[in-house]
Write a protein that holds these residues in place. Structure first.
Motif, PDB file in Angstrom:
ATOM      1  N   GLU A  97       0.836  -1.192   0.000  1.00  0.00           N
ATOM      2  CA  GLU A  97       0.000   0.000   0.000  1.00  0.00           C
ATOM      3  C   GLU A  97       0.868   1.239   0.000  1.00  0.00           C
ATOM      4  O   GLU A  97       1.855   1.309   0.740  1.00  0.00           O
TER       5      GLU A  97
ATOM      6  N   ASN B  55       0.215   7.928   7.908  1.00  0.00           N
ATOM      7  CA  ASN B  55      -0.183   6.513   7.893  1.00  0.00           C
ATOM      8  C   ASN B  55       1.028   5.592   7.889  1.00  0.00           C
ATOM      9  O   ASN B  55       0.974   4.485   8.423  1.00  0.00           O
TER      10      ASN B  55
ATOM     11  N   CYS C 197       1.373   2.915  10.696  1.00  0.00           N
ATOM     12  CA  CYS C 197       0.983   1.664  10.031  1.00  0.00           C
ATOM     13  C   CYS C 197      -0.532   1.592   9.852  1.00  0.00           C
ATOM     14  O   CYS C 197      -1.147   0.543  10.020  1.00  0.00           O
TER      15      CYS C 197
ATOM     16  N   THR D  63      -3.545   1.040   7.829  1.00  0.00           N
ATOM     17  CA  THR D  63      -3.826   0.350   6.569  1.00  0.00           C
ATOM     18  C   THR D  63      -5.260   0.578   6.089  1.00  0.00           C
ATOM     19  O   THR D  63      -5.692  -0.050   5.129  1.00  0.00           O
TER      20      THR D  63
ATOM     21  N   VAL E 111      -5.604   4.405   2.512  1.00  0.00           N
ATOM     22  CA  VAL E 111      -4.419   4.305   1.660  1.00  0.00           C
ATOM     23  C   VAL E 111      -4.587   5.133   0.389  1.00  0.00           C
ATOM     24  O   VAL E 111      -5.699   5.413  -0.042  1.00  0.00           O
TER      25      VAL E 111
ATOM     26  N   ALA F 225      -3.532   0.724  -3.379  1.00  0.00           N
ATOM     27  CA  ALA F 225      -3.326  -0.627  -2.852  1.00  0.00           C
ATOM     28  C   ALA F 225      -2.999  -1.570  -4.008  1.00  0.00           C
ATOM     29  O   ALA F 225      -3.582  -1.469  -5.089  1.00  0.00           O
TER      30      ALA F 225
ATOM     31  N   SER G  97       3.187  -2.651   4.207  1.00  0.00           N
ATOM     32  CA  SER G  97       2.478  -3.896   3.961  1.00  0.00           C
ATOM     33  C   SER G  97       1.017  -3.676   4.300  1.00  0.00           C
ATOM     34  O   SER G  97       0.678  -2.942   5.229  1.00  0.00           O
ATOM     35  N   GLY G  98       0.129  -4.323   3.551  1.00  0.00           N
ATOM     36  CA  GLY G  98      -1.294  -4.252   3.847  1.00  0.00           C
ATOM     37  C   GLY G  98      -1.667  -4.995   5.121  1.00  0.00           C
ATOM     38  O   GLY G  98      -2.752  -4.804   5.660  1.00  0.00           O
TER      39      GLY G  98
ATOM     40  N   LYS H  64      -1.187  -5.049   8.824  1.00  0.00           N
ATOM     41  CA  LYS H  64      -0.716  -4.100   9.833  1.00  0.00           C
ATOM     42  C   LYS H  64       0.362  -4.704  10.732  1.00  0.00           C
ATOM     43  O   LYS H  64       1.327  -4.022  11.100  1.00  0.00           O
TER      44      LYS H  64
ATOM     45  N   CYS I 225       3.599  -4.546   8.927  1.00  0.00           N
ATOM     46  CA  CYS I 225       4.070  -3.161   8.917  1.00  0.00           C
ATOM     47  C   CYS I 225       4.696  -2.803  10.254  1.00  0.00           C
ATOM     48  O   CYS I 225       5.795  -2.247  10.314  1.00  0.00           O
TER      49      CYS I 225
ATOM     50  N   LYS J  94       7.958  -1.856   5.846  1.00  0.00           N
ATOM     51  CA  LYS J  94       7.551  -0.573   5.288  1.00  0.00           C
ATOM     52  C   LYS J  94       8.789   0.093   4.707  1.00  0.00           C
ATOM     53  O   LYS J  94       9.914  -0.193   5.116  1.00  0.00           O
TER      54      LYS J  94
END
Length: 177
Positions: free
Chosen positions: A64, A70, A74, A76, A79, A82, A102-103, A105, A108, A113
């Motif tokens: 994402e 964000n 983190c 998600t 976004v 995506a 990363s989608g 959480k 992330c 990230k």
């Protein structure tokens, strides 16, 4: 053959001058994965407008693009973009920071990230229009971005420019023989 040598040199120089974008596979052979140390991976790299990031990940993961806020938390749920297809190519189209998480959480929060700071490569960035003098009656510029789209950037890096150079070189070779 001697007549064609300058043409071949011209074609080779044109190719060398137009193919300056760098393609990065994020995380190298480990890819976009929770086990990859992404901060170390990006540490000594310089990212320019026109460069390409390739994210390779399994179908159980996602990517994402998010805002800085964000990225830091983190988050998600809100976004910018995506990606879930496992192999994602992103062309860097404008200077400034870009944030990817990363989608998942938990991934992330575990460090999956990436922040990249895209530099303004003057060779491929559009010229900025001068501002109107204060008190001028000139209309204000549009809020639309004049930056090329990702397909436009790809054309500048080995696309139409290279095709035209090669075509002209072959035409010149045929005409001179």
């Amino acid at each position: 053959m001697a007549k064609r040598l300058p043409v071949y040199v011209l074609v080779i120089l044109s190719l060398a001058l137009t193919c300056t974008a760098t393609t990065y596979t994020v995380g190298d052979s480990a890819g976009w994965d929770i086990s990859t140390d992404l901060q170390t991976w990006e540490k000594n790299k310089t990212f320019d407008v026109g460069d390409v990031l390739i994210f390779q990940f399994s179908s159980s993961n996602s990517l994402e693009e998010v805002t800085q806020e964000n990225f830091n938390t983190c988050n998600t749920t809100n976004v910018l973009k995506a990606y879930t297809n496992g192999n994602t190519t992103i062309t860097l189209t404008k200077p400034g920071p870009m944030y990817f998480i990363s989608g998942n959480k938990l991934y992330c929060l575990g460090g999956q990230k990436l922040q990249v700071n895209v530099e303004n490569n003057q060779a491929y960035s559009p010229a900025i229009a001068p501002e109107a003098a204060s008190g001028s009656n000139l209309p204000q510029p549009s809020s639309k971005s004049n930056l090329p789209t990702s397909s436009g950037v790809m054309l500048m890096h080995g696309g139409w420019g290279t095709l035209m150079s090669v075509s002209l070189g072959f035409i010149m070779a045929i005409v001179s023989s």
